[in-house]
Scaffold this motif. Sequence first.
Motif, PDB file in Angstrom:
ATOM      1  N   THR A  25      -2.446  -0.914-120.405  1.00 10.61           N
ATOM      2  CA  THR A  25      -1.023  -0.786-120.731  1.00 10.61           C
ATOM      3  C   THR A  25      -0.642  -1.656-121.915  1.00 10.61           C
ATOM      4  O   THR A  25       0.024  -1.198-122.846  1.00 10.61           O
ATOM      5  CB  THR A  25      -0.171  -1.125-119.494  1.00 10.61           C
ATOM      6  N   TYR A  26      -1.059  -2.916-121.898  1.00  5.47           N
ATOM      7  CA  TYR A  26      -0.694  -3.826-122.982  1.00  5.47           C
ATOM      8  C   TYR A  26      -1.224  -3.312-124.321  1.00  5.47           C
ATOM      9  O   TYR A  26      -0.497  -3.271-125.317  1.00  5.47           O
ATOM     10  CB  TYR A  26      -1.219  -5.240-122.698  1.00  5.47           C
ATOM     11  N   GLU A  27      -2.477  -2.905-124.358  1.00  8.57           N
ATOM     12  CA  GLU A  27      -3.070  -2.419-125.605  1.00  8.57           C
ATOM     13  C   GLU A  27      -2.402  -1.113-126.066  1.00  8.57           C
ATOM     14  O   GLU A  27      -2.135  -0.937-127.252  1.00  8.57           O
ATOM     15  CB  GLU A  27      -4.579  -2.220-125.440  1.00  8.57           C
ATOM     16  N   ALA A  28      -2.137  -0.216-125.132  1.00 11.42           N
ATOM     17  CA  ALA A  28      -1.541   1.073-125.488  1.00 11.42           C
ATOM     18  C   ALA A  28      -0.098   0.934-125.967  1.00 11.42           C
ATOM     19  O   ALA A  28       0.368   1.755-126.755  1.00 11.42           O
ATOM     20  CB  ALA A  28      -1.592   2.020-124.291  1.00 11.42           C
ATOM     21  N   TYR A  29       0.598  -0.100-125.518  1.00 12.97           N
ATOM     22  CA  TYR A  29       2.012  -0.258-125.860  1.00 12.97           C
ATOM     23  C   TYR A  29       2.240  -1.161-127.069  1.00 12.97           C
ATOM     24  O   TYR A  29       3.348  -1.638-127.290  1.00 12.97           O
ATOM     25  CB  TYR A  29       2.774  -0.785-124.644  1.00 12.97           C
ATOM     26  N   SER A  30       1.229  -1.379-127.892  1.00 11.29           N
ATOM     27  CA  SER A  30       1.413  -2.260-129.060  1.00 11.29           C
ATOM     28  C   SER A  30       2.485  -1.721-130.003  1.00 11.29           C
ATOM     29  O   SER A  30       3.298  -2.497-130.523  1.00 11.29           O
ATOM     30  CB  SER A  30       0.086  -2.479-129.796  1.00 11.29           C
ATOM     31  N   GLU A  55      15.553   4.790-110.214  1.00 13.37           N
ATOM     32  CA  GLU A  55      15.845   4.624-111.636  1.00 13.37           C
ATOM     33  C   GLU A  55      16.769   5.687-112.224  1.00 13.37           C
ATOM     34  O   GLU A  55      17.627   5.380-113.024  1.00 13.37           O
ATOM     35  CB  GLU A  55      14.539   4.579-112.436  1.00 13.37           C
ATOM     36  N   VAL A  56      16.576   6.936-111.888  1.00  8.30           N
ATOM     37  CA  VAL A  56      17.378   8.006-112.479  1.00  8.30           C
ATOM     38  C   VAL A  56      18.095   8.849-111.421  1.00  8.30           C
ATOM     39  O   VAL A  56      18.591   9.929-111.731  1.00  8.30           O
ATOM     40  CB  VAL A  56      16.529   8.910-113.409  1.00  8.30           C
ATOM     41  N   LYS A  57      18.183   8.367-110.192  1.00  8.90           N
ATOM     42  CA  LYS A  57      18.780   9.161-109.113  1.00  8.90           C
ATOM     43  C   LYS A  57      20.244   9.507-109.370  1.00  8.90           C
ATOM     44  O   LYS A  57      20.739  10.509-108.867  1.00  8.90           O
ATOM     45  CB  LYS A  57      18.653   8.445-107.757  1.00  8.90           C
ATOM     46  N   ALA A  58      20.952   8.705-110.161  1.00  9.14           N
ATOM     47  CA  ALA A  58      22.346   9.013-110.475  1.00  9.14           C
ATOM     48  C   ALA A  58      22.452  10.230-111.394  1.00  9.14           C
ATOM     49  O   ALA A  58      23.497  10.877-111.460  1.00  9.14           O
ATOM     50  CB  ALA A  58      23.016   7.813-111.130  1.00  9.14           C
ATOM     51  N   ILE A  59      21.353  10.551-112.084  1.00 10.88           N
ATOM     52  CA  ILE A  59      21.354  11.662-113.042  1.00 10.88           C
ATOM     53  C   ILE A  59      20.670  12.895-112.451  1.00 10.88           C
ATOM     54  O   ILE A  59      21.149  14.015-112.604  1.00 10.88           O
ATOM     55  CB  ILE A  59      20.640  11.244-114.343  1.00 10.88           C
ATOM     56  N   THR A  60      19.538  12.685-111.779  1.00  9.91           N
ATOM     57  CA  THR A  60      18.762  13.803-111.243  1.00  9.91           C
ATOM     58  C   THR A  60      17.964  13.341-110.029  1.00  9.91           C
ATOM     59  O   THR A  60      17.589  12.173-109.933  1.00  9.91           O
ATOM     60  CB  THR A  60      17.802  14.384-112.305  1.00  9.91           C
ATOM     61  N   ASP A  61      17.711  14.263-109.124  1.00  3.98           N
ATOM     62  CA  ASP A  61      16.865  13.928-107.974  1.00  3.98           C
ATOM     63  C   ASP A  61      15.417  14.365-108.195  1.00  3.98           C
ATOM     64  O   ASP A  61      14.595  14.297-107.290  1.00  3.98           O
ATOM     65  CB  ASP A  61      17.417  14.538-106.689  1.00  3.98           C
ATOM     66  N   LEU A  62      15.095  14.780-109.410  1.00  2.36           N
ATOM     67  CA  LEU A  62      13.724  15.165-109.736  1.00  2.36           C
ATOM     68  C   LEU A  62      12.837  13.931-109.862  1.00  2.36           C
ATOM     69  O   LEU A  62      13.317  12.858-110.230  1.00  2.36           O
ATOM     70  CB  LEU A  62      13.700  15.949-111.053  1.00  2.36           C
ATOM     71  N   PRO A  63      11.544  14.068-109.593  1.00  2.30           N
ATOM     72  CA  PRO A  63      10.626  12.939-109.768  1.00  2.30           C
ATOM     73  C   PRO A  63      10.661  12.423-111.212  1.00  2.30           C
ATOM     74  O   PRO A  63      10.862  13.186-112.159  1.00  2.30           O
ATOM     75  CB  PRO A  63       9.255  13.541-109.436  1.00  2.30           C
ATOM     76  N   PHE A  64      10.432  11.115-111.360  1.00  6.11           N
ATOM     77  CA  PHE A  64      10.473  10.442-112.656  1.00  6.11           C
ATOM     78  C   PHE A  64       9.138   9.742-112.884  1.00  6.11           C
ATOM     79  O   PHE A  64       8.681   8.975-112.037  1.00  6.11           O
ATOM     80  CB  PHE A  64      11.613   9.419-112.663  1.00  6.11           C
ATOM     81  N   ILE A  65       8.495  10.037-114.020  1.00  6.74           N
ATOM     82  CA  ILE A  65       7.246   9.360-114.344  1.00  6.74           C
ATOM     83  C   ILE A  65       7.468   8.358-115.470  1.00  6.74           C
ATOM     84  O   ILE A  65       8.347   8.529-116.312  1.00  6.74           O
ATOM     85  CB  ILE A  65       6.100  10.349-114.677  1.00  6.74           C
ATOM     86  N   LYS A  66       6.673   7.292-115.425  1.00 10.59           N
ATOM     87  CA  LYS A  66       6.830   6.194-116.376  1.00 10.59           C
ATOM     88  C   LYS A  66       5.489   5.489-116.559  1.00 10.59           C
ATOM     89  O   LYS A  66       4.495   5.858-115.944  1.00 10.59           O
ATOM     90  CB  LYS A  66       7.882   5.202-115.869  1.00 10.59           C
ATOM     91  N   TRP A  67       5.457   4.487-117.416  1.00  9.19           N
ATOM     92  CA  TRP A  67       4.293   3.626-117.632  1.00  9.19           C
ATOM     93  C   TRP A  67       3.037   4.447-117.916  1.00  9.19           C
ATOM     94  O   TRP A  67       1.969   4.175-117.391  1.00  9.19           O
ATOM     95  CB  TRP A  67       4.075   2.671-116.454  1.00  9.19           C
ATOM     96  N   PHE A  68       3.182   5.442-118.776  1.00 11.84           N
ATOM     97  CA  PHE A  68       2.070   6.306-119.173  1.00 11.84           C
ATOM     98  C   PHE A  68       1.339   5.625-120.324  1.00 11.84           C
ATOM     99  O   PHE A  68       1.947   5.270-121.330  1.00 11.84           O
ATOM    100  CB  PHE A  68       2.639   7.661-119.585  1.00 11.84           C
ATOM    101  N   ALA A  69       0.032   5.419-120.172  1.00 11.13           N
ATOM    102  CA  ALA A  69      -0.735   4.714-121.204  1.00 11.13           C
ATOM    103  C   ALA A  69      -2.181   5.184-121.219  1.00 11.13           C
ATOM    104  O   ALA A  69      -2.770   5.450-120.170  1.00 11.13           O
ATOM    105  CB  ALA A  69      -0.693   3.206-120.935  1.00 11.13           C
ATOM    106  N   VAL A  70      -2.724   5.260-122.424  1.00 11.89           N
ATOM    107  CA  VAL A  70      -4.149   5.533-122.630  1.00 11.89           C
ATOM    108  C   VAL A  70      -4.674   4.385-123.487  1.00 11.89           C
ATOM    109  O   VAL A  70      -4.080   4.043-124.512  1.00 11.89           O
ATOM    110  CB  VAL A  70      -4.372   6.879-123.344  1.00 11.89           C
ATOM    111  N   HIS A  71      -5.772   3.790-123.057  1.00  9.68           N
ATOM    112  CA  HIS A  71      -6.339   2.683-123.829  1.00  9.68           C
ATOM    113  C   HIS A  71      -6.626   3.165-125.252  1.00  9.68           C
ATOM    114  O   HIS A  71      -7.180   4.260-125.440  1.00  9.68           O
ATOM    115  CB  HIS A  71      -7.625   2.164-123.173  1.00  9.68           C
ATOM    116  N   PRO A  72      -6.250   2.381-126.277  1.00 11.14           N
ATOM    117  CA  PRO A  72      -6.431   2.812-127.667  1.00 11.14           C
ATOM    118  C   PRO A  72      -7.860   3.247-128.015  1.00 11.14           C
ATOM    119  O   PRO A  72      -8.043   4.187-128.792  1.00 11.14           O
ATOM    120  CB  PRO A  72      -6.021   1.585-128.484  1.00 11.14           C
ATOM    121  N   SER A  73      -8.866   2.625-127.432  1.00 10.30           N
ATOM    122  CA  SER A  73     -10.244   3.017-127.745  1.00 10.30           C
ATOM    123  C   SER A  73     -10.595   4.383-127.166  1.00 10.30           C
ATOM    124  O   SER A  73     -11.611   4.967-127.524  1.00 10.30           O
ATOM    125  CB  SER A  73     -11.236   1.966-127.232  1.00 10.30           C
TER     126      SER A  73
END
Length: 177
Positions: free
Chosen positions: A20-25, A73-91
């Motif tokens: 995560t740290y490397e992917a979010y540079s 996190e988003v229940k006030a807007i939608t009851d659909l599932p919410f995905i986050k923290w998506f990362a792929v290592h840069p290498s």
Amino acid sequence: MSELFRQAGVEDAERLREVTYEAYSLIRELELKWPAANADLDQIRDNITQNECYVLEADGIIVATITLSKTDEVKAITDLPFIKWFAVHPSEQGKGYGDKLLNWVENTIIRDKEGAPAVTLGTAEKHPWLLPMYQRRGYESIRSFDAGNGDGPMHLLRKIVNPELFEQVNGEQAAAQ
């Protein structure tokens, strides 16, 4: 080459912090205030235990991760599932791992396991390639807003993963109004 999709455990926290740290540079360079960009080991562990964190391993090494939020996190807007923290290592970027993991989560987890008609995620307009990438993958902006924290316009995106169920749910909601 072997690939394995699975849910992460706390024993994966150190590798997930690295990925995560490397992917979010770029996120840090853009000064976006995304929690994952500077998450420490405790925050990574909290993410694993409080949500559903999934990984893709290639030859036994975690190369990508994504989280299905279990908070409101988003229940006030939608009851659909919410995905986050998506990362792929840069290498490992450019090898299709992110695409494979996102497809797997959208279909196996969101559509099949959760039984949801669609999935949501958020991204910043000022990121140079995330919004167009998600749009190419079939996501559409359903809400744009500025949180006033310096990130600029943010987009809540939705992708329909089960069109028949989506139409059924929307028809029922329209009839109830």
